[in-house]
Design a protein around this motif. Sequence first.
Motif, PDB file in Angstrom:
ATOM      1  N   HIS A 427      43.449  -1.296 -15.994  1.00 54.21           N
ATOM      2  CA  HIS A 427      44.693  -0.758 -16.556  1.00 54.21           C
ATOM      3  C   HIS A 427      45.484  -1.881 -17.225  1.00 54.21           C
ATOM      4  O   HIS A 427      45.875  -1.790 -18.386  1.00 54.21           O
ATOM      5  CB  HIS A 427      45.500  -0.091 -15.427  1.00 54.21           C
ATOM      6  CG  HIS A 427      46.893   0.332 -15.821  1.00 54.21           C
ATOM      7  ND1 HIS A 427      47.844   0.664 -14.898  1.00 54.21           N
ATOM      8  CD2 HIS A 427      47.484   0.452 -17.021  1.00 54.21           C
ATOM      9  CE1 HIS A 427      48.973   1.002 -15.520  1.00 54.21           C
ATOM     10  NE2 HIS A 427      48.785   0.865 -16.809  1.00 54.21           N
ATOM     11  N   PHE A 428      45.670  -2.967 -16.470  1.00 55.65           N
ATOM     12  CA  PHE A 428      46.476  -4.065 -17.006  1.00 55.65           C
ATOM     13  C   PHE A 428      45.885  -4.630 -18.294  1.00 55.65           C
ATOM     14  O   PHE A 428      46.569  -4.737 -19.319  1.00 55.65           O
ATOM     15  CB  PHE A 428      46.630  -5.190 -15.986  1.00 55.65           C
ATOM     16  CG  PHE A 428      47.239  -6.434 -16.594  1.00 55.65           C
ATOM     17  CD1 PHE A 428      48.600  -6.475 -16.865  1.00 55.65           C
ATOM     18  CD2 PHE A 428      46.456  -7.522 -16.944  1.00 55.65           C
ATOM     19  CE1 PHE A 428      49.163  -7.598 -17.462  1.00 55.65           C
ATOM     20  CE2 PHE A 428      47.013  -8.643 -17.547  1.00 55.65           C
ATOM     21  CZ  PHE A 428      48.373  -8.677 -17.800  1.00 55.65           C
ATOM     22  N   TRP A 429      44.619  -4.990 -18.276  1.00 58.45           N
ATOM     23  CA  TRP A 429      44.052  -5.697 -19.429  1.00 58.45           C
ATOM     24  C   TRP A 429      43.987  -4.808 -20.662  1.00 58.45           C
ATOM     25  O   TRP A 429      44.285  -5.248 -21.779  1.00 58.45           O
ATOM     26  CB  TRP A 429      42.676  -6.279 -19.090  1.00 58.45           C
ATOM     27  CG  TRP A 429      42.829  -7.533 -18.278  1.00 58.45           C
ATOM     28  CD1 TRP A 429      42.532  -7.695 -16.961  1.00 58.45           C
ATOM     29  CD2 TRP A 429      43.368  -8.786 -18.724  1.00 58.45           C
ATOM     30  NE1 TRP A 429      42.855  -8.965 -16.546  1.00 58.45           N
ATOM     31  CE2 TRP A 429      43.369  -9.667 -17.614  1.00 58.45           C
ATOM     32  CE3 TRP A 429      43.869  -9.247 -19.943  1.00 58.45           C
ATOM     33  CZ2 TRP A 429      43.826 -10.980 -17.688  1.00 58.45           C
ATOM     34  CZ3 TRP A 429      44.337 -10.557 -20.024  1.00 58.45           C
ATOM     35  CH2 TRP A 429      44.305 -11.407 -18.908  1.00 58.45           C
ATOM     36  N   ILE A 430      43.619  -3.535 -20.467  1.00 53.32           N
ATOM     37  CA  ILE A 430      43.549  -2.657 -21.648  1.00 53.32           C
ATOM     38  C   ILE A 430      44.947  -2.408 -22.207  1.00 53.32           C
ATOM     39  O   ILE A 430      45.163  -2.421 -23.418  1.00 53.32           O
ATOM     40  CB  ILE A 430      42.835  -1.335 -21.281  1.00 53.32           C
ATOM     41  CG1 ILE A 430      41.377  -1.635 -20.913  1.00 53.32           C
ATOM     42  CG2 ILE A 430      42.883  -0.353 -22.442  1.00 53.32           C
ATOM     43  CD1 ILE A 430      40.605  -0.440 -20.433  1.00 53.32           C
ATOM     44  N   SER A 480      44.479   3.162 -21.149  1.00 52.90           N
ATOM     45  CA  SER A 480      44.902   2.450 -19.938  1.00 52.90           C
ATOM     46  C   SER A 480      45.757   3.355 -19.057  1.00 52.90           C
ATOM     47  O   SER A 480      45.666   3.306 -17.828  1.00 52.90           O
ATOM     48  CB  SER A 480      45.658   1.174 -20.310  1.00 52.90           C
ATOM     49  OG  SER A 480      46.952   1.474 -20.783  1.00 52.90           O
ATOM     50  N   ILE A 481      46.574   4.186 -19.674  1.00 54.85           N
ATOM     51  CA  ILE A 481      47.413   5.089 -18.882  1.00 54.85           C
ATOM     52  C   ILE A 481      46.533   6.134 -18.177  1.00 54.85           C
ATOM     53  O   ILE A 481      46.773   6.495 -17.018  1.00 54.85           O
ATOM     54  CB  ILE A 481      48.474   5.781 -19.771  1.00 54.85           C
ATOM     55  CG1 ILE A 481      49.363   4.737 -20.454  1.00 54.85           C
ATOM     56  CG2 ILE A 481      49.324   6.761 -18.965  1.00 54.85           C
ATOM     57  CD1 ILE A 481      50.162   3.875 -19.530  1.00 54.85           C
ATOM     58  N   VAL A 486      43.994   8.325 -13.212  1.00 53.87           N
ATOM     59  CA  VAL A 486      42.806   8.489 -12.366  1.00 53.87           C
ATOM     60  C   VAL A 486      42.988   7.721 -11.067  1.00 53.87           C
ATOM     61  O   VAL A 486      42.755   8.233  -9.959  1.00 53.87           O
ATOM     62  CB  VAL A 486      41.552   7.993 -13.125  1.00 53.87           C
ATOM     63  CG1 VAL A 486      40.367   7.890 -12.179  1.00 53.87           C
ATOM     64  CG2 VAL A 486      41.247   8.915 -14.293  1.00 53.87           C
ATOM     65  N   ASN A 487      43.450   6.483 -11.203  1.00 54.11           N
ATOM     66  CA  ASN A 487      43.674   5.640 -10.032  1.00 54.11           C
ATOM     67  C   ASN A 487      44.651   6.318  -9.072  1.00 54.11           C
ATOM     68  O   ASN A 487      44.422   6.370  -7.850  1.00 54.11           O
ATOM     69  CB  ASN A 487      44.231   4.289 -10.496  1.00 54.11           C
ATOM     70  CG  ASN A 487      44.171   3.221  -9.412  1.00 54.11           C
ATOM     71  OD1 ASN A 487      43.839   3.510  -8.264  1.00 54.11           O
ATOM     72  ND2 ASN A 487      44.489   2.001  -9.776  1.00 54.11           N
ATOM     73  N   PHE A 488      45.705   6.871  -9.615  1.00 52.08           N
ATOM     74  CA  PHE A 488      46.711   7.549  -8.798  1.00 52.08           C
ATOM     75  C   PHE A 488      46.065   8.657  -7.980  1.00 52.08           C
ATOM     76  O   PHE A 488      46.245   8.733  -6.755  1.00 52.08           O
ATOM     77  CB  PHE A 488      47.805   8.118  -9.713  1.00 52.08           C
ATOM     78  CG  PHE A 488      48.828   8.953  -8.993  1.00 52.08           C
ATOM     79  CD1 PHE A 488      49.952   8.372  -8.425  1.00 52.08           C
ATOM     80  CD2 PHE A 488      48.676  10.336  -8.880  1.00 52.08           C
ATOM     81  CE1 PHE A 488      50.891   9.134  -7.766  1.00 52.08           C
ATOM     82  CE2 PHE A 488      49.619  11.111  -8.215  1.00 52.08           C
ATOM     83  CZ  PHE A 488      50.730  10.505  -7.655  1.00 52.08           C
ATOM     84  N   PHE A 489      45.280   9.505  -8.646  1.00 49.97           N
ATOM     85  CA  PHE A 489      44.715  10.646  -7.920  1.00 49.97           C
ATOM     86  C   PHE A 489      43.638  10.218  -6.935  1.00 49.97           C
ATOM     87  O   PHE A 489      43.557  10.752  -5.820  1.00 49.97           O
ATOM     88  CB  PHE A 489      44.208  11.705  -8.905  1.00 49.97           C
ATOM     89  CG  PHE A 489      45.326  12.520  -9.484  1.00 49.97           C
ATOM     90  CD1 PHE A 489      46.024  13.431  -8.690  1.00 49.97           C
ATOM     91  CD2 PHE A 489      45.719  12.357 -10.797  1.00 49.97           C
ATOM     92  CE1 PHE A 489      47.080  14.177  -9.205  1.00 49.97           C
ATOM     93  CE2 PHE A 489      46.776  13.097 -11.325  1.00 49.97           C
ATOM     94  CZ  PHE A 489      47.457  14.011 -10.523  1.00 49.97           C
ATOM     95  N   ILE A 490      42.800   9.249  -7.329  1.00 47.27           N
ATOM     96  CA  ILE A 490      41.791   8.754  -6.383  1.00 47.27           C
ATOM     97  C   ILE A 490      42.475   8.237  -5.122  1.00 47.27           C
ATOM     98  O   ILE A 490      42.084   8.544  -3.995  1.00 47.27           O
ATOM     99  CB  ILE A 490      40.966   7.610  -7.021  1.00 47.27           C
ATOM    100  CG1 ILE A 490      40.054   8.160  -8.112  1.00 47.27           C
ATOM    101  CG2 ILE A 490      40.142   6.875  -5.963  1.00 47.27           C
ATOM    102  CD1 ILE A 490      39.256   7.080  -8.807  1.00 47.27           C
ATOM    103  N   THR A 491      43.550   7.478  -5.324  1.00 46.57           N
ATOM    104  CA  THR A 491      44.221   6.842  -4.189  1.00 46.57           C
ATOM    105  C   THR A 491      44.939   7.859  -3.314  1.00 46.57           C
ATOM    106  O   THR A 491      44.853   7.813  -2.088  1.00 46.57           O
ATOM    107  CB  THR A 491      45.216   5.786  -4.704  1.00 46.57           C
ATOM    108  OG1 THR A 491      44.531   4.942  -5.614  1.00 46.57           O
ATOM    109  CG2 THR A 491      45.783   4.970  -3.565  1.00 46.57           C
TER     110      THR A 491
END
Lengths: 549, 328
Positions: A427-430, A480-481, A486-491
């Motif tokens: 997320h950060f790098w992109i 990136s967003i 995706v990260n939010f829902f996985i977590t």
Amino acid sequence: MTAQAQSISRKQTLGSSGLLSWIMTVDHKRIGILYLVSAFIFFIIGGLEALLMRIQLAKPDNTFLGADTYNQVFTMHGTTMIFLVVMPLAAGFGNYLVPLLIGARDMAFPKLNALSYWTYLFGGIFMYSSFVYGGAPNDGWFSYAPLTEKMYSPTHGMDFWVMGILLLGLATTIGSINFIVTIIQLRAPGMSLTKLPLFVWTTFVTSFLAVFSLPSLTTAILLLLLDRQLGAHFYNTAQGGSALLWQHLFWFFGHPEVYILILPAMGIVSMVIPVFSSKPLFGYAAIVFSTIAIGFLGFTVWAHHMFATGMPTVSLLFFSADSFLIGVPTGVKIFAWLGTMWRGKLRFMSPMLFAIGFVALFLIGGLDGIHLAVVPVDWQITDSYYVVAHIHYVLFGGAIFGIFSGIYFWFPKMTGRILNEALGKWHFWIMFIGMNLVFMPMHVLGLEGMPRRIYTYGPGRGWEIWNYVETIGAFLIATSILIFIVNFFITILKAPQNDPDPWDGFTLEWTTSSPPPDYNFAEIPSVRSRRPLWDNKHPDLADWKKEEA
Amino acid sequence: MLRKLVVLAGATFLLSACQPSPSFLNPASSISGHVADLYNTILIMALVVFVLVEGALVLILIRDRHKEGDKLPHQLHGNTNLEIIWTVIPILLVIALFVMTVQTVNAIAAPSPKQGDLNLRVVGHRWWWEFDYTDLGIATANELHIPVGTPVQIALESVDVIHSFWVPQLSGKTDVVPNQHNTMWLESDQIGEFLGQCAEFCGTEHALMRFKVIVESQADFDAWVANQQKPAYQPQTEDEQAAYKELTGTCAACHSLDPSEIDTTKVGPNLAHLFSRSTFAGGSFDLNEENLRSWLKDTQSMKPGNDMEITIPQQQFDSIVEYLMKLK
């Protein structure tokens, strides 16, 4: 069922789970989360509007969006990102964190807090409903008169804008007064103002900025409403009104507004960098005083948005000099963050990456901003894409990176779960690369004479390649967003770890469970230094020994 | 040396496209020249700060990365001397910047009006530019002719909303504010055509409110003025008579065929010498028969939202187009 049992079961539905419990809540943590989630949804909407604009501008003479649609989209993009995204995201963090950071059980006025959130939400929905009632606002986020008069903007868009801004201003005013009272009244024993965590300080100063600047905006839009609905002539130049009256009233709010948007992010970064450097903030007092200085100076520079309106030379130079001065406290902050990292033990986890991104990008926004304070140079680059580049280095590279730093940092506190690190790094790098691809070429376009707010441009001026690159960058940011979502829902779907202190933190919020109980602290903590939790972990190196010495 | 290098690199970068850059960094007047110098000087100062600060950041990030088994770093809370230094240095820098700003503001300030200046009135309309040569008794649109090396004193007026007059290679912007008399000045030291565009959002077709400034030798300028002062081409044939009648009838509500009629209340540009211009509709389209025909068929599809909503009777269409094309 006895009356008592009824009341208990009612309390459980309202107090613990279910949709109704979120609607009825007056808990500062839930209101904070409501703010954050609502503002993030508006962030996606505002981002999609940005993508529409970038598709339209990807090539010359494009016909993807017509003029009228484009003008609505850019107006709503700016209005959304400023009033419906960055301000409420900061308010969300403020609501969630201020009581936890100062060792309180809630905000001073929990019900006002809920009122503030719901006013904000309905203000936002109200403004967006204009799309189905004949057209959205279409005169830009600063809506210059007399373009906003009924004869030039005959749709109801501007009326929705005025009423929407009125509601949002009301929400912010209520919220700000709540923050001010909470911070003055509810600090834990021992937490003097000189021990306030930096994010609390920036929220404090931001709240004052909002309370003192919003009346000017309210006045401006009410006069506009009178013009539009009752035929008054405040801005109606055809009837002898003044076009510049709007600009003075608007920017007297609009410039402090810029600091309302950036100061909370600076507060977040000032909390994150020390933790991930394992060091205290370098020059706490200098950062606090520079925050206050920025707050005061912010009220004296409004007319630097108006250098091209035909002001007398003396006024030009006054506002120019004042604008330069803001560079000084801003520089102090950047050096202080570097000083904090200097010879620290840096852990490059997602919150820290976004905080470093903030420092790196905000610096660019500061340096290109200097050019805009130089009156003759401003006459060339104001209202060009150069300004668009500058505001996005400050508000995207600055505010949004700072806010993402805060999201990664406090997500474990809010949910008991740490966001996936690998996805966080992607997320950060992109986003970092995409951000620079979009906004760096805008400097060139501004220098090359491309005005802002044009829905199309002809070929042959050398603008094509940069616009094309920017559109690619915009899609990188969107990617990136998506990764973050995706990260939010996985977590969130995983079982919580409930680690109270996953980052080896310094401040009070990490002393209670993750997520914290309704009452935050079983026992109100007492505080002896700026890093109470550090002191507990390292009694021999405790800050209070130095601070009290 | 450093300054020259940066300017050179910047110029190469900007000029890398094949056409000449419309940027103020490619100036065609002393005004834009001064501003370009100032811009470049500040850019170099900014780049030095950028390299030093981002360099320090990168150095720290590489050197101070946490390694397994590291001990706690020294808990340094601040350093007063250092903090004073990095407050004072920026103060000195901004004082220097302010001095440079004042110098340049003075250097490019309008000279007091004198005999021999060209006096102009620029009028902003949604969405086109009216150029009135008040002393010479002519009005034209979207293409501003000025002689090289002559100071031009400009009065800026708007008949509707705020516009902004900007020709980067000649001068920075000045807003064109309704109910307010703004002024600016120009003096080009280079013959050529320079692109301009409205720079303050003014509604639907803000993007199609373009213009150009044509800087020519005094002789060329005089010839142009002489032509503009002539009355419009008089109709000869029957067809032309019919077209003329229409143009001085219905069309006259918005357009004038009299080159000396300077009337800012007219909604559309003066057409007396329409085909002496190379573009139309706010400098947005090349002026040729094909474009003119499609414009007159349906102005709204070419420039949606503009004030010209007309239907020309089929039998007059050709004669009107042909007559207009004679208005040189």
